[in-house]
Write a protein that holds these residues in place. Structure first.
Motif, mmCIF file in Angstrom:
data_model
loop_
_atom_site.group_PDB
_atom_site.id
_atom_site.type_symbol
_atom_site.label_atom_id
_atom_site.label_comp_id
_atom_site.label_asym_id
_atom_site.label_seq_id
_atom_site.Cartn_x
_atom_site.Cartn_y
_atom_site.Cartn_z
ATOM 1 N N ARG A 121 0.802 -1.222 0.000
ATOM 2 C CA ARG A 121 0.000 0.000 0.000
ATOM 3 C C ARG A 121 0.839 1.279 0.000
ATOM 4 N N ASP A 122 1.884 1.273 -0.834
ATOM 5 C CA ASP A 122 2.708 2.480 -0.941
ATOM 6 C C ASP A 122 2.376 3.299 -2.183
ATOM 7 N N GLY A 123 1.333 2.882 -2.913
ATOM 8 C CA GLY A 123 0.895 3.638 -4.078
ATOM 9 C C GLY A 123 1.593 3.266 -5.369
ATOM 10 N N SER A 124 2.519 2.329 -5.310
ATOM 11 C CA SER A 124 3.226 1.867 -6.508
ATOM 12 C C SER A 124 3.151 0.340 -6.563
ATOM 13 N N VAL A 125 3.500 -0.217 -7.713
ATOM 14 C CA VAL A 125 3.483 -1.668 -7.900
ATOM 15 C C VAL A 125 4.849 -2.102 -8.398
ATOM 16 N N THR A 126 5.512 -2.950 -7.649
ATOM 17 C CA THR A 126 6.802 -3.465 -8.092
ATOM 18 C C THR A 126 6.581 -4.677 -8.997
ATOM 19 N N TRP A 127 7.605 -4.991 -9.785
ATOM 20 C CA TRP A 127 7.517 -6.190 -10.609
ATOM 21 C C TRP A 127 7.375 -7.422 -9.725
ATOM 22 N N ARG A 163 7.025 -5.794 -21.083
ATOM 23 C CA ARG A 163 6.150 -4.626 -21.138
ATOM 24 C C ARG A 163 6.282 -3.786 -19.864
ATOM 25 N N PHE A 164 6.405 -4.455 -18.717
ATOM 26 C CA PHE A 164 6.566 -3.745 -17.447
ATOM 27 C C PHE A 164 7.827 -2.878 -17.491
ATOM 28 N N LYS A 165 8.921 -3.448 -18.000
ATOM 29 C CA LYS A 165 10.179 -2.700 -18.074
ATOM 30 C C LYS A 165 10.059 -1.527 -19.036
ATOM 31 N N GLN A 166 9.316 -1.706 -20.124
ATOM 32 C CA GLN A 166 9.116 -0.608 -21.062
ATOM 33 C C GLN A 166 8.303 0.520 -20.421
ATOM 34 N N ALA A 167 7.301 0.152 -19.639
ATOM 35 C CA ALA A 167 6.459 1.156 -18.979
ATOM 36 C C ALA A 167 7.210 1.865 -17.857
ATOM 37 N N ASN A 168 8.135 1.142 -17.220
ATOM 38 C CA ASN A 168 8.880 1.651 -16.063
ATOM 39 C C ASN A 168 10.066 2.488 -16.554
ATOM 40 N N LYS A 169 9.854 3.776 -16.702
ATOM 41 C CA LYS A 169 10.806 4.644 -17.386
ATOM 42 C C LYS A 169 12.175 4.705 -16.727
ATOM 43 N N ASP A 170 12.235 4.682 -15.380
ATOM 44 C CA ASP A 170 13.530 4.842 -14.716
ATOM 45 C C ASP A 170 14.234 3.523 -14.454
ATOM 46 N N GLY A 171 13.610 2.412 -14.844
ATOM 47 C CA GLY A 171 14.271 1.123 -14.760
ATOM 48 C C GLY A 171 14.440 0.552 -13.374
ATOM 49 N N GLU A 179 3.023 4.819 -14.531
ATOM 50 C CA GLU A 179 3.745 3.747 -15.227
ATOM 51 C C GLU A 179 2.929 2.457 -15.232
ATOM 52 N N PHE A 180 2.234 2.187 -14.139
ATOM 53 C CA PHE A 180 1.407 0.988 -14.089
ATOM 54 C C PHE A 180 0.222 1.114 -15.041
ATOM 55 N N ALA A 182 0.422 2.704 -17.878
ATOM 56 C CA ALA A 182 1.029 2.443 -19.180
ATOM 57 C C ALA A 182 1.236 0.948 -19.404
ATOM 58 N N PHE A 183 1.538 0.228 -18.341
ATOM 59 C CA PHE A 183 1.687 -1.224 -18.437
ATOM 60 C C PHE A 183 0.357 -1.887 -18.753
ATOM 61 N N LEU A 184 -0.696 -1.482 -18.053
ATOM 62 C CA LEU A 184 -2.001 -2.105 -18.242
ATOM 63 C C LEU A 184 -2.683 -1.656 -19.530
ATOM 64 N N HIS A 185 -2.474 -0.405 -19.916
ATOM 65 C CA HIS A 185 -3.145 0.175 -21.087
ATOM 66 C C HIS A 185 -2.125 0.854 -21.998
ATOM 67 N N PRO A 186 -1.216 0.087 -22.581
ATOM 68 C CA PRO A 186 -0.144 0.700 -23.370
ATOM 69 C C PRO A 186 -0.641 1.462 -24.595
ATOM 70 N N GLU A 187 -1.835 1.113 -25.070
ATOM 71 C CA GLU A 187 -2.379 1.805 -26.238
ATOM 72 C C GLU A 187 -2.652 3.279 -25.954
ATOM 73 N N GLU A 188 -2.651 3.672 -24.666
ATOM 74 C CA GLU A 188 -2.942 5.048 -24.293
ATOM 75 C C GLU A 188 -1.699 5.935 -24.236
#
Length: 320
Positions: A121-127, A163-171, A179-180, A182-188
């Protein structure tokens, strides 16, 4: 009928989380941000218009409303679309509404997925959080899944990881909410378009040559029954491939042609739908709609299948 027409927005294997992942072609990223899975043919029905105006998921619940309820609730929605309160709905106002409905679906889907995957519950999703929830039980020591199943899920996991790595800009393999999304809806997202092209080729290119020929293009949308004659719409798609998809006329689509096909820069579905609804309902041809004009043509906007307006009307629309 056309399984390439998907969603906008919703069917990627990354968002399927209630059991086994799936890689069926209907679950791919939608290519060109269409507004409905239905064919836009007003001579048959208005389902495309309903989903464009109301949203795909909300439109499914409207069967339970009577025509009288439909018109009453449509009138209240019209009041919200008329953002400047001048008693007219213009094409820009209708366009803003259609985009709002689409964006709301994306945001609500992301809310659900973050709630599921963000374990700390930190507001982000790790791989790691995503992997453990989505794949660890499928490719781990569980004997319920056989070797072939596990290999299939490993391939899907690698695709999601890419796809996750592509969405995750800072690596850092920690996806912010954006970023999440972008991972779920890359068409956007523009920076995700290359991965959408890659995944499209992987899904359709059955002979592995890196191109999509006309037979692969057709096979992705149509599987004939034995001895079934080819329908006219399939013949039309073959002609579309030759005339409009295969730009260099070499009989196959390369990455550039596929990108042009799935990311048409000169075609805005939402804008065209707004103009279409204005044109079909504007009785006095002043290029704007009164509430009466919309209600007189209510069947095109909502018909017997539309949205749960009770939910819509209790929402805050401050962001619209």
């Amino acid at each position: 009928m056309r399984t390439l027409i998907v969603l906008l927005l919703l069917g990627v294997c990354a968002t399927w989380v209630t059991g086994k992942p799936t890689q069926e072609k209907k679950d791919r990223v939608h290519h060109d941000k269409d507004l409905s899975d239905h064919k836009h043919d007003d001579s048959k029905d208005f389902q495309y218009d309903h989903e464009a105006f109301l949203g795909k998921e909300e439109a499914k619940t409207f069967d339970q409303l009577t025509p009288e309820e439909s018109q009453e609730r449509l009138g209240k929605i019209v009041d919200k679309i008329d953002s400047n309160n001048d008693s007219y709905v213009t094409a820009p106002e209708l366009l803003a509404w259609i985009k709002f409905v689409h964006n709301r679906f994306v945001l609500e889907d992301v809310d659900k997925q973050v709630l599921l995957f963000d374990k700390n519950r930190d507001g982000s999703v790790t791989w790691e959080e995503y992997y453990k929830q989505m794949y660890s039980h499928l490719i781990g020591e569980d004997e319920f899944y056989d070797v072939l199943d596990k290999e299939k899920y490993r391939k899907m996991m690698k695709r999601d990881e890419r796809r996750f790595k592509q969405a995750n800009k800072d690596g850092d393999l920690i996806a912010t909410r954006e970023e999440f999304t972008a991972f779920l809806h890359p068409e956007e997202f523009d920076y995700m378009q290359d991965i959408v092209v890659t995944e499209t080729i992987e899904d359709i290119d059955k002979n592995g040559d890196g191109f999509v020929d006309v037979n692969e293009y057709i096979a992705d949308m149509y599987t004939p029954d034995p001895d079934e004659p080819e329908p006219d719409w399939v013949k039309t798609e073959r002609q579309q491939f030759a005339d409009h998809r295969d730009l260099n006329k070499d009989g196959k689509l390369d990455r550039s042609e596929i990108s042009h096909w799935i990311h048409p820069h000169d075609y805005d579905h939402a804008d065209l739908e707004a103009k279409h609804l204005i044109y079909e309902s504007d009785m006095d041809k002043d290029d704007k709609l009164t509430k009466r004009e919309i209600l007189d043509n209510w069947n095109m906007f909502v018909g017997s299948q539309a949205t749960n307006y009770g939910e819509d009307l209790t929402r805050r629309h401050d962001e619209f």
